[in-house]
Design a protein around this motif. Structure first.
Motif, PDB file in Angstrom:
ATOM      1  N   SER A 231      64.792 -65.183  35.879  1.00 26.43           N
ATOM      2  CA  SER A 231      66.063 -65.476  35.067  1.00 26.43           C
ATOM      3  C   SER A 231      66.109 -64.772  33.736  1.00 26.43           C
ATOM      4  CB  SER A 231      66.605 -66.964  34.868  1.00 26.43           C
ATOM      5  OG  SER A 231      66.478 -67.776  35.851  1.00 26.43           O
ATOM      6  N   LEU A 234      66.393 -60.765  33.990  1.00 25.65           N
ATOM      7  CA  LEU A 234      67.934 -60.369  34.049  1.00 25.65           C
ATOM      8  C   LEU A 234      68.625 -60.931  32.572  1.00 25.65           C
ATOM      9  CD1 LEU A 234      69.093 -61.058  37.736  1.00 25.65           C
ATOM     10  CD2 LEU A 234      68.037 -59.210  36.479  1.00 25.65           C
ATOM     11  N   GLU A 235      68.053 -61.372  31.818  1.00 22.38           N
ATOM     12  CA  GLU A 235      68.566 -61.583  30.277  1.00 22.38           C
ATOM     13  C   GLU A 235      69.628 -62.552  30.395  1.00 22.38           C
ATOM     14  OE1 GLU A 235      67.144 -57.635  27.921  1.00 22.38           O
ATOM     15  OE2 GLU A 235      69.348 -57.624  28.808  1.00 22.38           O
ATOM     16  N   ARG A 236      69.368 -63.823  30.834  1.00 23.59           N
ATOM     17  CA  ARG A 236      70.456 -64.833  31.178  1.00 23.59           C
ATOM     18  C   ARG A 236      70.166 -66.042  30.062  1.00 23.59           C
ATOM     19  NH1 ARG A 236      70.293 -66.316  37.660  1.00 23.59           N
ATOM     20  NH2 ARG A 236      71.620 -64.148  38.293  1.00 23.59           N
ATOM     21  N   ARG A 237      70.896 -66.903  30.040  1.00 20.65           N
ATOM     22  CA  ARG A 237      70.897 -67.964  29.100  1.00 20.65           C
ATOM     23  C   ARG A 237      69.939 -69.055  29.769  1.00 20.65           C
ATOM     24  NH1 ARG A 237      75.957 -66.028  28.642  1.00 20.65           N
ATOM     25  NH2 ARG A 237      76.644 -66.880  30.537  1.00 20.65           N
ATOM     26  N   PRO A 285      72.973 -63.734  25.704  1.00 20.57           N
ATOM     27  CA  PRO A 285      71.663 -64.193  26.393  1.00 20.57           C
ATOM     28  C   PRO A 285      70.837 -64.949  25.218  1.00 20.57           C
ATOM     29  CG  PRO A 285      71.967 -61.896  27.011  1.00 20.57           C
ATOM     30  CD  PRO A 285      72.916 -62.253  26.003  1.00 20.57           C
ATOM     31  N   ASP A 305      77.552 -70.429  32.093  1.00 24.61           N
ATOM     32  CA  ASP A 305      76.295 -70.323  33.125  1.00 24.61           C
ATOM     33  C   ASP A 305      75.126 -70.374  32.497  1.00 24.61           C
ATOM     34  OD1 ASP A 305      78.027 -70.398  34.983  1.00 24.61           O
ATOM     35  OD2 ASP A 305      78.010 -68.319  35.751  1.00 24.61           O
ATOM     36  N   CYS A 306      74.119 -71.249  32.863  1.00 24.68           N
ATOM     37  CA  CYS A 306      72.951 -71.181  32.204  1.00 24.68           C
ATOM     38  C   CYS A 306      71.902 -71.940  33.104  1.00 24.68           C
ATOM     39  CB  CYS A 306      73.027 -72.045  31.068  1.00 24.68           C
ATOM     40  SG  CYS A 306      71.738 -72.506  29.769  1.00 24.68           S
ATOM     41  N   VAL A 320      72.081 -71.389  37.675  1.00 20.76           N
ATOM     42  CA  VAL A 320      73.185 -70.603  38.115  1.00 20.76           C
ATOM     43  C   VAL A 320      73.245 -70.670  39.589  1.00 20.76           C
ATOM     44  CG1 VAL A 320      73.779 -68.229  38.059  1.00 20.76           C
ATOM     45  CG2 VAL A 320      72.595 -69.041  36.081  1.00 20.76           C
ATOM     46  N   GLU A 323      68.732 -68.410  41.539  1.00 20.98           N
ATOM     47  CA  GLU A 323      67.345 -68.126  40.977  1.00 20.98           C
ATOM     48  C   GLU A 323      66.192 -67.683  41.983  1.00 20.98           C
ATOM     49  OE1 GLU A 323      69.679 -70.504  38.030  1.00 20.98           O
ATOM     50  OE2 GLU A 323      69.233 -70.667  39.991  1.00 20.98           O
ATOM     51  N   ASN A 404      69.637 -54.243  39.348  1.00 21.44           N
ATOM     52  CA  ASN A 404      70.026 -55.173  38.209  1.00 21.44           C
ATOM     53  C   ASN A 404      69.121 -55.163  36.907  1.00 21.44           C
ATOM     54  OD1 ASN A 404      72.297 -56.448  39.981  1.00 21.44           O
ATOM     55  ND2 ASN A 404      70.443 -57.676  40.939  1.00 21.44           N
ATOM     56  N   THR A 408      69.383 -54.085  32.015  1.00 20.69           N
ATOM     57  CA  THR A 408      69.042 -55.255  31.032  1.00 20.69           C
ATOM     58  C   THR A 408      68.931 -54.319  29.784  1.00 20.69           C
ATOM     59  OG1 THR A 408      66.934 -55.093  31.549  1.00 20.69           O
ATOM     60  CG2 THR A 408      68.228 -56.769  32.651  1.00 20.69           C
TER      61      THR A 408
END
Length: 448
Positions: A231, A234-237, A285, A305-306, A320, A323, A404, A408
């Protein structure tokens, strides 16, 4: 300062900027030369109406003759520090017992440079109920293990007399920060004990300076660690929850360290003060650490989304949903199997840290290790060929992952640095390390 609380003139307004998309995190050691630290501050709780508020009660050294911009920067920094030393709000009362706690926070400037706050919260010596205080060392150098040892010395001196601390810190300030693998010796006089020599050694491998992977393995399964890693790639929260500040800071630093040779470029707050809790609503992010006592407040906020990680129970509170599908399936399974089988063979924390980081570096070797073959060199620069880079991999699942990951910011900045300075020492070090791991770990369980 970015990602830090900025207290207004009346001490009750908080401003923050959480957007880091256009800012590259700089190498912190460039920013502060070879000094061990910039400041040591003592933060104490002072009565304010019916509650207590943290305030700086001592600062070392006192800087004089500053330029206006330097003075404004210092004031901003010193106003933010108390919030991060006591991020758990104002519900304090005098105590007779309190187990000292070590944790750290990060302040990021608008130019992307980072300052680390290394904290030891303890109950000062004395009789009867009393309030805890925090000794906080502000440094541009990320080396948690080294500063934990320094804080051990600070705490030992605090139990004797506060005045004994400052000659030690002055001696430390006069010492050069050691090179990787080297040791510096600090002489310090302690009443009734005489002169002591404290040895401070940096790890030979710079990747291991600010990481304790034993902690994250203690609180999370191997599956969850890999899914968090995916996660973050992909620079998510991502929000981490724990009761203790030390667990929050150790685990978040450990996850960030797994990204090597990449660097997390976005909002990074290992310990989030209560007054900044609404920062988790940011659409950009981030990686943030929140004390689990604030979980109900967190659940009432409109968070996009986190991934929310509960370190107390070793579970995900919110996901999300994909994962397990982010990484190439074969590499995911092989990374998981190797991590499970090898963790119990390590005889020390150092061995464990090295083993785990090696496995994740090898993951990058298998997925992006061919990047140097797709740098078209010019006179002093180079041009990266992204399409050829991605399509040169035969595995469709790795191609999908790269599609993907190549979007980033951490990947873009990594490549931009290589394009600008293809022959730089940093670039050579990464290429050399990738080559070494390809050869050394060619028989590792993570296969092609």
């Amino acid at each position: 300062m970015v990602e830090q609380a900025r207290v207004g003139e009346k001490g009750n307004s908080v401003e923050r900027s959480l957007s880091q998309e256009d800012t590259k995190v700089k190498e912190t050691s460039w920013h502060c030369g070879k000094l061990f630290f910039e400041y040591l501050v003592v933060v104490s709780l002072k009565k304010s109406g019916a509650s207590y508020e943290p305030q700086i009660t001592y600062q070392f050294p006192k800087r004089e003759n500053l330029l206006r911009s330097q003075k404004e920067e210092e004031e901003s920094l010193l106003k933010a520090i108390p919030l991060f030393c006591f991020p758990d709000g104002k519900s304090w009362a005098p105590l007779t017992e309190y187990k000292s706690e070590t944790f750290s926070f990060v302040l990021t400037d608008i130019d992307g440079s980072r300052k680390f706050g290394y904290c030891r919260r303890l109950l000062p010596g004395g009789k009867g109920a009393r309030l805890p205080e925090v000794f906080c060392i502000i440094s541009c150098l990320g080396c948690f293990g080294l500063f934990s040892k320094i804080l051990d010395e600070v705490e030992k001196r605090r139990q004797i007399c506060t005045a004994v601390i400052y000659p030690f810190m002055q001696a430390l300030r006069e010492c050069p920060f050691p090179a990787p693998g080297k040791t510096v010796r600090v002489k310090s006089f302690i009443p009734d004990s005489g002169t002591e020599i404290i040895e401070l050694t940096r790890p030979l491998d710079s990747r291991l300076e600010h990481v304790d992977l034993a902690s994250v393995l203690l609180y999370l399964s191997e599956e969850y660690i890999i899914q968090i890693f995916a996660s973050v790639l992909l620079e998510r929260r991502v929000i981490f929850l724990a009761e203790e500040l030390s667990i929050l800071s150790q685990c978040i630093h450990a996850i960030a360290a797994l990204l090597y040779p990449f660097t997390w470029q976005h909002t990074y707050i290992p310990v989030l003060p209560e007054v900044m809790i609404d920062s988790v609503c940011s659409p950009t992010p981030f990686m943030m650490g929140v004390q689990i006592s604030f979980l109900e407040r967190l659940q009432d906020l409109p968070i996009e989304d986190c991934l929310i990680v509960d370190l107390c129970h070793g579970t995900f509170i919110k996901k999300v949903g994909d994962e397990e599908e982010i990484l190439p399936h074969k590499l995911y399974k092989e990374l998981l199997g190797t991590l499970k089988s090898q963790r119990d063979t390590c005889k020390s924390t150092e061995e464990l840290n090295k083993m785990v980081t090696n496995l994740f570096v090898l993951f990058f070797v298998k997925t992006i290790g061919h990047y140097s073959n797709h740098l078209k060199h010019q006179k002093t620069t180079a041009k990266f060929q992204p399409k050829a880079f991605r399509k040169s991999v035969s595995s469709k699942s790795i191609q999908k992952f790269l599609k993907n990951f190549m979007d980033t910011q951490m990947f873009h900045l990594f490549i931009e640095e290589l394009e600008r300075h293809p022959n730089s020492q940093e670039g050579n070090d990464v290429t050399k390390r990738f080559t070494e791991y390809t050869v050394k770990w060619s028989d590792c369980a993570i296969g092609r």
